[in-house]
Design an enzyme around this catalytic site. Structure first.
Site, PDB file in Angstrom:
ATOM      1  N   GLU A 335       0.820  -1.199   0.000  1.00  0.00           N
ATOM      2  CA  GLU A 335       0.000   0.000   0.000  1.00  0.00           C
ATOM      3  C   GLU A 335       0.860   1.259   0.000  1.00  0.00           C
ATOM      4  OE1 GLU A 335      -3.803  -1.614   2.630  1.00  0.00           O
ATOM      5  OE2 GLU A 335      -2.239  -0.425   3.598  1.00  0.00           O
ATOM      6  N   CYS A 336       0.560   2.177  -0.890  1.00  0.00           N
ATOM      7  CA  CYS A 336       1.156   3.508  -0.923  1.00  0.00           C
ATOM      8  C   CYS A 336       2.689   3.447  -0.885  1.00  0.00           C
ATOM      9  CB  CYS A 336       0.600   4.366   0.207  1.00  0.00           C
ATOM     10  SG  CYS A 336       0.752   6.140  -0.109  1.00  0.00           S
ATOM     11  N   GLY A 337       3.326   3.677   0.268  1.00  0.00           N
ATOM     12  CA  GLY A 337       4.779   3.604   0.335  1.00  0.00           C
ATOM     13  C   GLY A 337       5.302   2.237  -0.049  1.00  0.00           C
TER      14      GLY A 337
END
Length: 462
Positions: A335-337
């Protein structure tokens, strides 16, 4: 008996509620109270700050992510065994979805949980007009749940007069004031990036604040208000039974990235995985040489990989370990990072690109503004790791970095307005995209992930 709680809110962001909430939390902890804290909304940063600096257990309460019964369930689950709960609001009290609805607002949380709310009013540049502000918030909704007021950035001289007027004219209690304190502020960066060497200085700052609030706030009156409030309990909930029905009798080892680069995680998600049969094994993509031994799943959470791009890029053995594991079919949620880490290259804050895990043949780069910010409902466009086509789960995006290839396995739709887009790289063993997911919005999603992890290991749970 449900653990009593209080909600701290304000007319708008920038009113000082985060600083005052931290000060009250510290004061209650210093009194020896066993305190649990919450943050309204999707922000995973403030709970992390509460835990690192103040030492309280802290979680999220979000009525977009979860329906009323689930919100009550999570409150009661996370407050079990504690003396008091302190809930920090988000934005303005009534500000909800799209900025034009009360759904998903701090007020919605107070209404759902029957929590008494204290309105923190910034008095800078105002005096008698404060009464109009308070009256408006009391009367905008008949069941406002506002039980009291704290006046912020006000001189002791004018405070006594305003307090008398508020209590006489509005028939609501004033629990004290917070004077102007230029040396007691929290830089917004501190609510996100807290370096180990900064924690002691922040703790001293909050202890100084707590000492001051003991003088200027009626904390005993607040505690009395909390304990005498009438609460609606969750009642007989089937949520725990549903979780048990979706759980596996065996344990499966899941590697979870956990260091300064990967630290944005909804802890309720991780605890839910543990309840369902996961044995979580933390590791550091920054410091460790490879993934932990004998794991059958991988979670790369959000965080600050862009601030550590050089170090992540230098750790060749870890990059190779992650790339091989995903290529071999190990189930992975990024997720994301974590999604950024799976790219071929990542741009750091100085504009330099560094090699990452190389699972995705694309570059991740910096932008000058938030991209696709806010709540989303995700619908699977095809069968993939988290469920069949049509599977829905709710999440949130918050990122200044973007990707040459955001994927198209899910369709994201904003809960208010017309904006929508495709996103996420999804396969039978991979979820990789910007949205942070909240598993309690669809319990089938973590179950599907764990089922895939068991299949990867060759186990067949009953």
């Amino acid at each position: 008996m449900r653990t009593p709680g209080i909600l701290l809110t304000a007319p708008a962001s920038g009113s000082g509620k985060t600083l005052i909430t931290c000060g009250i939390l510290q004061a209650l902890v210093n009194r020896g109270q066993k305190i649990v804290s919450f943050k309204c909304g999707p922000d995973y940063i403030d709970p992390m700050f509460h835990g690192k600096v103040i030492g309280t257990k802290s979680r999220n309460l979000d009525t977009f992510f979860t329906d009323a019964d689930t919100t009550r369930y999570l409150y009661e689950k996370n407050t079990e065994g504690f003396d008091l709960a302190v809930v920090e609001g988000v934005m303005g009290y009534y500000d909800g979805l799209g900025g034009i609805r009360t759904e998903g607002s701090t007020y919605d949380v107070a209404r759902t949980l029957d929590l008494p709310a204290i309105l923190i009013v910034n008095c800078r540049g105002a005096s008698l007009s404060v009464l109009a502000t308070v009256r408006g918030f009391l009367e905008y909704q008949k069941d406002s749940h506002i039980c009291g007021v704290i006046l912020n950035q006000i001189s002791p001289m004018i405070y006594g007069q305003l307090r008398m007027l508020i209590e006489q004219e509005l028939q609501i209690r004033v629990f004290g004031y917070v004077p102007k304190m230029e040396n007691l502020s929290l830089d917004s960066r501190h609510l996100g990036l807290v370096l180990p060497g900064e924690i002691r200085a922040l703790q001293k700052k909050l202890n100084d604040l707590a000492e001051k609030l003991e003088e200027t706030l009626d904390l005993d009156g607040m505690i009395s208000e909390i304990k005498t409030a009438e609460y609606r309990t969750a009642g007989k909930s089937d949520i725990r039974k549903e979780i048990q029905a979706l759980s596996f009798p065996d344990k499966i080892r899941i590697a979870v990235a956990e260091d300064d680069a990967f630290c944005f995680t909804y802890l309720d998600n991780l605890e839910l995985l543990e309840e369902m049969g996961a044995k979580l094994v933390p590791f550091s993509p920054l410091r460790d040489g490879r993934l932990p031994e004998a794991v059958s799943g991988l979670i790369l959470s959000g965080g600050y990989p862009e601030l550590h791009a050089k170090e992540l890029g230098s750790n060749r053995s870890m990059r190779a370990s992650v790339r091989k594991a995903v290529a071999d079919g190990m189930p992975c949620i990024a997720e994301c990072g974590g999604f950024l880490y799976l790219h071929r290259k990542l741009e750091d804050t100085d504009g330099r690109f560094y090699p990452m895990a190389g699972v995705l043949d694309a570059k991740a780069y910096r932008t000058e503004k938030l991209s696709r910010f806010g709540y989303v409902t995700l619908t699977a466009e095809e069968d993939q790791l988290l469920g069949k086509a049509g599977t829905q789960i709710r999440g949130h995006e918050f990122h200044y970095w973007d990707s040459e290839s955001c994927g198209e396995s899910f369709h994201a739709r904003k809960p208010a307005g017309r904006r929508e887009w495709d996103c996420v790289h999804g396969t039978n063993t991979l979820y990789a995209g910007f949205p942070h997911l909240f598993y309690y919005s669809n319990l089938q999603v973590p179950h599907a992930f764990l089922r895939s992890c068991f299949a990867y290991q060759g186990l067949k749970p009953l």
